[in-house]
Motif scaffolding. Structure first.
Motif, short mmCIF file in Angstrom:
data_model
loop_
_atom_site.label_atom_id
_atom_site.label_comp_id
_atom_site.label_asym_id
_atom_site.label_seq_id
_atom_site.Cartn_x
_atom_site.Cartn_y
_atom_site.Cartn_z
N CYS A 65 0.82 -1.22 0.00
CA CYS A 65 0.00 0.00 0.00
C CYS A 65 0.85 1.27 0.00
CB CYS A 65 -0.94 0.00 1.21
SG CYS A 65 -2.20 -1.30 1.16
N LEU A 66 1.93 1.26 0.79
CA LEU A 66 2.80 2.43 0.84
C LEU A 66 3.50 2.67 -0.50
CD1 LEU A 66 4.49 2.06 4.35
CD2 LEU A 66 2.71 3.69 3.67
N GLY A 67 3.94 1.59 -1.15
CA GLY A 67 4.60 1.71 -2.44
C GLY A 67 3.68 2.32 -3.49
N PHE A 68 2.43 1.86 -3.53
CA PHE A 68 1.49 2.39 -4.51
C PHE A 68 1.08 3.82 -4.18
CE2 PHE A 68 1.36 -1.79 -6.21
CZ PHE A 68 0.74 -1.71 -7.45
N LEU A 69 1.03 4.16 -2.89
CA LEU A 69 0.72 5.55 -2.51
C LEU A 69 1.84 6.49 -2.95
CD1 LEU A 69 -0.82 5.27 1.07
CD2 LEU A 69 -1.83 6.47 -0.87
N PHE A 70 3.08 6.10 -2.72
CA PHE A 70 4.22 6.97 -3.06
C PHE A 70 4.31 7.19 -4.56
CE2 PHE A 70 8.73 7.67 -4.05
CZ PHE A 70 8.97 8.78 -3.26
N VAL A 71 4.24 6.11 -5.33
CA VAL A 71 4.34 6.25 -6.79
C VAL A 71 3.07 6.91 -7.33
CG1 VAL A 71 4.67 5.03 -8.96
CG2 VAL A 71 5.86 4.26 -6.93
N GLY A 72 1.94 6.74 -6.65
CA GLY A 72 0.72 7.45 -7.05
C GLY A 72 0.89 8.95 -6.98
N LEU A 73 1.61 9.42 -5.95
CA LEU A 73 1.89 10.85 -5.84
C LEU A 73 2.76 11.32 -7.01
CD1 LEU A 73 1.96 13.56 -4.33
CD2 LEU A 73 3.90 12.68 -3.00
N ILE A 74 3.78 10.53 -7.35
CA ILE A 74 4.64 10.88 -8.50
C ILE A 74 3.80 10.92 -9.78
CG2 ILE A 74 6.60 10.12 -9.90
CD1 ILE A 74 7.76 8.79 -7.42
N SER A 234 11.18 -2.86 -3.59
CA SER A 234 10.76 -3.63 -4.76
C SER A 234 9.32 -3.31 -5.16
CB SER A 234 10.91 -5.13 -4.49
OG SER A 234 9.96 -5.58 -3.53
N THR A 235 8.49 -2.88 -4.19
CA THR A 235 7.10 -2.52 -4.53
C THR A 235 7.06 -1.26 -5.38
OG1 THR A 235 6.70 -1.13 -2.56
CG2 THR A 235 6.29 -3.50 -2.35
N LEU A 236 8.09 -0.40 -5.27
CA LEU A 236 8.09 0.84 -6.07
C LEU A 236 8.21 0.53 -7.55
CD1 LEU A 236 10.39 3.13 -3.87
CD2 LEU A 236 7.90 2.90 -3.82
N LEU A 240 5.44 1.45 -10.20
CA LEU A 240 5.80 2.23 -11.38
C LEU A 240 5.30 1.54 -12.64
CD1 LEU A 240 7.39 4.64 -12.56
CD2 LEU A 240 9.42 3.18 -12.58
N PHE A 241 5.51 0.24 -12.72
CA PHE A 241 5.01 -0.53 -13.86
C PHE A 241 3.49 -0.43 -13.96
CE2 PHE A 241 3.27 -4.76 -15.18
CZ PHE A 241 3.57 -4.67 -16.53
N SER A 454 13.01 11.80 -7.63
CA SER A 454 12.54 10.54 -7.04
C SER A 454 12.45 9.43 -8.08
CB SER A 454 11.18 10.74 -6.36
OG SER A 454 10.22 11.22 -7.28
N THR A 455 11.98 9.75 -9.28
CA THR A 455 11.90 8.73 -10.33
C THR A 455 13.29 8.31 -10.77
OG1 THR A 455 9.85 9.77 -11.10
CG2 THR A 455 10.84 8.14 -12.54
N GLY A 456 14.22 9.24 -10.79
CA GLY A 456 15.60 8.90 -11.15
C GLY A 456 16.22 7.93 -10.15
N ILE A 457 15.94 8.13 -8.87
CA ILE A 457 16.48 7.23 -7.84
C ILE A 457 15.88 5.83 -7.99
CG2 ILE A 457 16.57 6.78 -5.36
CD1 ILE A 457 16.67 9.83 -4.94
N ILE A 458 14.57 5.77 -8.22
CA ILE A 458 13.92 4.47 -8.42
C ILE A 458 14.51 3.77 -9.63
CG2 ILE A 458 11.74 3.31 -9.00
CD1 ILE A 458 10.29 5.53 -7.44
N LEU A 459 14.73 4.51 -10.71
CA LEU A 459 15.29 3.93 -11.93
C LEU A 459 16.67 3.33 -11.70
CD1 LEU A 459 15.25 3.49 -15.04
CD2 LEU A 459 16.15 5.82 -15.27
N LEU A 460 17.53 4.05 -10.98
CA LEU A 460 18.90 3.60 -10.79
C LEU A 460 19.01 2.36 -9.92
CD1 LEU A 460 20.82 6.99 -10.32
CD2 LEU A 460 20.90 5.45 -12.28
N PHE A 461 18.10 2.22 -8.96
CA PHE A 461 18.23 1.13 -8.00
C PHE A 461 17.15 0.06 -8.13
CE2 PHE A 461 20.39 4.74 -6.00
CZ PHE A 461 21.62 4.17 -5.73
#
Length: 543
Positions: A65-74, A234-236, A240-241, A454-461
Motif C-alpha cells: 500500500c505504501l509503495g502504490f501511494l508513493f508512486v501514485g503521488l509521483i 521492490s514494490t516501487l 511504477l510498472f 525521485s523517479t531517477g532514484i527508483i530507476l537507478l536502483f
C-alpha cells in the motif's frame, strides 16, 4: 502549425520541429470521455491485476500500500505537469514534441524513440499476460496458440479507425472500471465475513507472519531490517510498472476535440479514477490474501497454470466457487484492452516521430479516416515478440516486460518533468503569467523537481535484486533503456549540433494562434449543436 515564424530562432529549432504533414492528418475524433477511458485502458491492467501479487509477496500488505501511494503521488504530479503543457499547446507529435519545443530537440528525439520502444514492447507484454491468464484454465493448449488468438483482435481493433477504436476502448475500459469497483467491494465484503466460511478476516493478514511488512532476500542479505527495506523498495518498481501509461491522456491530444477544455478534465478524471482503483485495489488485496500464500503469481518464478491475480487467490481461499473463472475472464479482458491501448499509442508515437522527420516519412501516411495505417501495421509486427514465451516460461517473459517497461516509463516521466521545468522557466523569463494558462498544474515548480529526482532514484536502483544472484536476462532488461536513451540523445546532439534552448529563446507562440482559432470554431459549432438538442439528449451527452 505554421512552418515559418518570427518567433522561431533557427539556431535552436529545425523547420520540421513545427511542421505537420501537408497530406491528410490525424482526425480529432476523440472526446473527453474517450481520452479519459483510453488512458485508463492503457494504465489499469496487468500492473494492478497481476503484478500486485509479486509486490505483496516481497513488500507485505503495508509495503504494498505504501509503495502504490508513493508512486501514485509521483504519477499525479507527472500527469498535471503534462496536462499544463498539453492544454497550452496541444499537437499531434506526442510527448516528444514538448521536449523538443521547450528543452532540446535532441531530448525530444531521445524521448520519442524511448517512448516508441516502450510501446513496441508493451503490446507483446500484455498479450503474454493474456496467455498466462488462459493457462489458468488449461495448460494442454500450446501457449503459441493463445498468443495468435490474442494478437488478432488487438490488431483488428486498431485498424478500424480512431472513432471506432475510441468507442470500443471506451466500452472495454468501462467494463474494467465496473469490474474493478466490483472487485474492491467484493474484497471488503469477504474481509468483513461475507464469505462461505463466515470468516471475518479483518487485518489478520497484516500481522505476523504475513505482515505488516515483507522480508525480501533475507537469506542473501542476512539482515531483517535491510530485507524489510528491500521488500518495500521492490514494490516501487511494481507500482511504477502499474501506473505507467496514464500519460496516454495527453498523447491523444492530437486527436481530441476541443483539447483546451478536454485535456484538463481528462487529466484530472484519469488520475482520480486510477488513484482510487489502484489504492482501493491493493488495499482490498492486502486484506484478503496472505503474503505467504504459495498460490500467488510471482514474476519470473510461477509455474504455468498459477492464478494470474491475487484476487483469484483471495476468493479461492474463502471457498467461493465458479467466481474464480468469471474473474479470470475479466482479467483476460483487462489484458486485451491494455494491449489495444498500447498498440494505439505506439502507432501514434511512430507517426509523431515521422512528422518531425525523426523517423522515415512513410509513417506519416494516413487513409481517408485519418488512420496512420502504415504505423499501425509496423507496430503490430512487434506483437510477435510474445512468442519468446515458447522458449522461456511465460512468467520469465512477464518479468522481462516489467523490467523494460518500468525503465522506459521512468525515463518518460523524468523527461516530462524536465520539459515542464523548462516550460515554466520560459514562461517566467518571457513574462507570461501561469495564471493565463488554460490549466495550471499544482505544487509547482517543486512538483516537477520531485518527479525528476525521485523517479531517477527508483530507476537507478530498481534492478538491485538482479544481483542476488546475478541474472543476466533480468539485469539487461532492467537497465538497457538507460544506455539506449543516452545513445539516442547524444547521437542526435552530435549529428545536428543541437543545444539546450535558452529560456528566452523557447518558442511559446508558433501554432498557438491556429489552435486558438480552431477552439473558437469548435465552441461555436458545439453551442449550435447543443441548442438543437432536447433536454434528455443533453443529459445523455453529458453522461
Amino acid at each position: 502549425m505554421s512552418n515559418n515564424s518570427e518567433h522561431v530562432d533557427e539556431k535552436f529549432y529545425q523547420p520540421e520541429d513545427f511542421q505537420d504533414p501537408h497530406e491528410s492528418t490525424l482526425h480529432r475524433g476523440l472526446k473527453a470521455r474517450h481520452m479519459s477511458m483510453i488512458a485508463i485502458g492503457g494504465a489499469v491492467g496487468t500492473g494492478l491485476i497481476m503484478s500486485s501479487g509479486t509486490a505483496l509477496v516481497r513488500g507485505g500488505p503495508l509495503g504494498l500500500c505504501l509503495g502504490f501511494l508513493f508512486v501514485g503521488l509521483i504519477c499525479f504530479l507527472t500527469l498535471t505537469a503534462l496536462g499544463e503543457m498539453a492544454a497550452y499547446l496541444p499537437h499531434k507529435r506526442g510527448l516528444a514534441g514538448y521536449a523538443t519545443r521547450f528543452a532540446d530537440p535532441a531530448l525530444g528525439f531521445a524521448l520519442g524513440w524511448i517512448y516508441l520502444l516502450k510501446y513496441l514492447v508493451a503490446p507483446a507484454s500484455n498479450i503474454n499476460a493474456a496467455g498466462i491468464v488462459m493457462q489458468y484454465w488449461t495448460v494442454s493448449v500450446p501457449i503459441e496458440v493463445w498468443t495468435v488468438l490474442n494478437i488478432s483482435p488487438v490488431v483488428i481493433m486498431n485498424l478500424l479507425g480512431v472513432q471506432v477504436f475510441g468507442e470500443l476502448e471506451f466500452w472495454m475500459s468501462g467494463l474494467k472500471v465496473i469490474s474493478l469497483m466490483g472487485l474492491i467491494l467484493l474484497g471488503i465484503v469477504i474481509d468483513l465475513g461475507g464469505n462461505p466460511m463466515h470468516d471475518r478476516i479483518g487485518f489478520r493478514y497484516w500481522q505476523h507472519p504475513n505482515g505488516p511488512m515483507g522480508s525480501y532476500l533475507l537469506s542473501e542479505v542476512h539482515n531483517e531490517s535491510l530485507a524489510i527495506f528491500l521488500g518495500f523498495w521492490s514494490t516501487l518498481t511494481t507500482a511504477l510498472f502499474a501506473y505507467i501509461g496514464s500519460e496516454l491522456v495527453a498523447v491523444t491530444a492530437g486527436e481530441a476535440q476541443n483539447p483546451r477544455a478536454t485535456i484538463p478534465r481528462a487529466v484530472k478524471a484519469t488520475f482520480y479514477r486510477i488513484f482510487v482503483f489502484y489504492i482501493g485495489g491493493v488495499f482490498a488485496i492486502s486484506l484478503i490474501v496472505p503474503s505467504t500464500s504459495n498460490e500467488l503469481f510471482v514474476a519470473n518464478s510461477s509455474h504455468a497454470g498459477a492464478a494470474a491475480s491475487p484476487f483469484i487467490v483471495g476468493i479461492t481461499l474463502v471457498g467461493i466457487k465458479v467466481l474464480n473463472h468469471v474473474l479470470n475472464a475479466m482479467i483476460l479482458l483487462f489484458t486485451i484492452s491494455t494491449a489495444n491501448s498500447d498498440l494505439y499509442i505506439g502507432s501514434r508515437t511512430l507517426y509523431g516521430l515521422a512528422v518531425e522527420r525523426k523517423a522515415p516519412s512513410i509513417f506519416t501516411k494516413v487513409d481517408k479516416r485519418g488512420l496512420p495505417w502504415v504505423a499501425v501495421l509496423v507496430v503490430s509486427l512487434f506483437t510477435t515478440l510474445t512468442f519468446l514465451n515458447v522458449h522461456s516460461s511465460s512468467a520469465t517473459v512477464f518479468a522481462y516486460g516489467v523490467n523494460l517497461l518500468s525503465a522506459f516509463g521512468a525515463i518518460t516521466w523524468m523527461t516530462i518533468a524536465y520539459s515542464h521545468i523548462r516550460f515554466m522557466r520560459a514562461l517566467k523569463v518571457q513574462g507570461v503569467s501561469r495564471s493565463t494558462l488554460p490549466y495550471r498544474a499544482p505544487c509547482q515548480p517543486m512538483g516537477s523537481w520531485f518527479v525528476l529526482v525521485s523517479t531517477g532514484i527508483i530507476l537507478l536502483f530498481k534492478g538491485f535484486d538482479t544481483f542476488f544472484p546475478f541474472t543476466s536476462g533480468l539485469f539487461i532488461t532492467s537497465y538497457l533503456p538507460i544506455p539506449l536513451f543516452f545513445v539516442f540523445w547524444l547521437g542526435y546532439k552530435l549529428r545536428f549540433q543541437t543545444k539546450l534552448i535558452p529560456a528566452s529563446k523557447v518558442d511559446l507562440i508558433t501554432g498557438k494562434k491556429e489552435i486558438d482559432e480552431e477552439e473558437e470554431r469548435f465552441v461555436l459549432l458545439e453551442k449550435a449543436r447543443r441548442a438543437k438538442m432536447s433536454r434528455w439528449r443533453k443529459l445523455g451527452d453529458v453522461l
